[in-house]
Design a protein around this motif. Structure first.
Motif, PDB file in Angstrom:
ATOM      1  N   LEU A   1       0.071   2.398  -5.418  1.00  0.00           N
ATOM      2  CA  LEU A   1       0.015   3.050  -4.576  1.00  0.00           C
ATOM      3  C   LEU A   1      -0.658   3.278  -3.698  1.00  0.00           C
ATOM      4  N   HIS A   2      -1.530   1.882  -2.942  1.00  0.00           N
ATOM      5  CA  HIS A   2      -2.176   1.478  -2.051  1.00  0.00           C
ATOM      6  C   HIS A   2      -0.796   1.122  -1.509  1.00  0.00           C
ATOM      7  N   LEU A   3       0.074   0.455  -1.712  1.00  0.00           N
ATOM      8  CA  LEU A   3       0.622   0.269  -1.112  1.00  0.00           C
ATOM      9  C   LEU A   3       1.633   1.618  -0.048  1.00  0.00           C
ATOM     10  N   LEU A   4       1.928   2.498  -1.387  1.00  0.00           N
ATOM     11  CA  LEU A   4       2.316   3.513  -0.672  1.00  0.00           C
ATOM     12  C   LEU A   4       1.492   4.879  -0.208  1.00  0.00           C
ATOM     13  N   ARG A   5       0.494   4.525  -0.130  1.00  0.00           N
ATOM     14  CA  ARG A   5      -0.387   4.778   1.061  1.00  0.00           C
ATOM     15  C   ARG A   5      -0.362   4.596   2.198  1.00  0.00           C
ATOM     16  N   GLN A   6      -0.344   3.522   2.450  1.00  0.00           N
ATOM     17  CA  GLN A   6      -0.117   2.379   3.635  1.00  0.00           C
ATOM     18  C   GLN A   6       1.073   2.239   4.273  1.00  0.00           C
ATOM     19  N   ALA A   7       2.060   2.082   3.755  1.00  0.00           N
ATOM     20  CA  ALA A   7       3.345   2.811   4.063  1.00  0.00           C
ATOM     21  C   ALA A   7       4.009   4.278   4.462  1.00  0.00           C
TER      22      ALA A   7
END
Length: 122
Positions: free
Chosen positions: A84-90
């Motif tokens: 979820l953190h990666l998706l929020r950043q990208a």
């Protein structure tokens, strides 16, 4: 014209009489048009060179790929949070859509779906 050949001296004298006109056909307007045309072609060549050198080159390796491999080794709860953190950043717009489903009683989006979303970014 006569059928007799000219002597070399007569031929050289007749060549010296040839004079070119001082002004070209079209005059000043033709000179300006030729200059503008050549400047336009030169500008297109320079713009093409700038575009060629300013194009972005693809990155050799995406930093997300390494993070994604590291995330696969984590336990499921930590893995879901990291994805979820990666998706929020990208992709913040896609994260906003998924974020609404996180707080539903069923647990929201499963880990495989999150991993597929992040894998599309790589």
């Amino acid at each position: 014209m006569t059928d007799q050949a000219m002597s070399e001296a007569a031929m050289l004298i007749s060549l010296r009489d040839i004079t070119l006109p001082v002004d070209a056909a079209g005059g000043l307007g033709a000179d300006i048009a030729a200059t503008v045309g050549l400047a336009g072609i030169l500008a297109l060549i320079i713009a093409g060179m700038f575009r060629l050198f300013s194009m972005r080159r693809p990155a050799a390796a995406s930093p997300l790929r390494g993070q994604l491999f590291a995330i696969r080794e984590m336990p499921d709860d930590a893995r879901r949070i990291a994805l979820l953190h990666l998706l929020r950043q990208a992709q913040p717009e896609r994260y906003a859509v998924i974020k609404c489903a996180l707080y539903q009683p069923g647990g929201g989006v499963d880990i495989d779906t999150l991993e597929a979303e992040v894998a599309r970014l790589v």
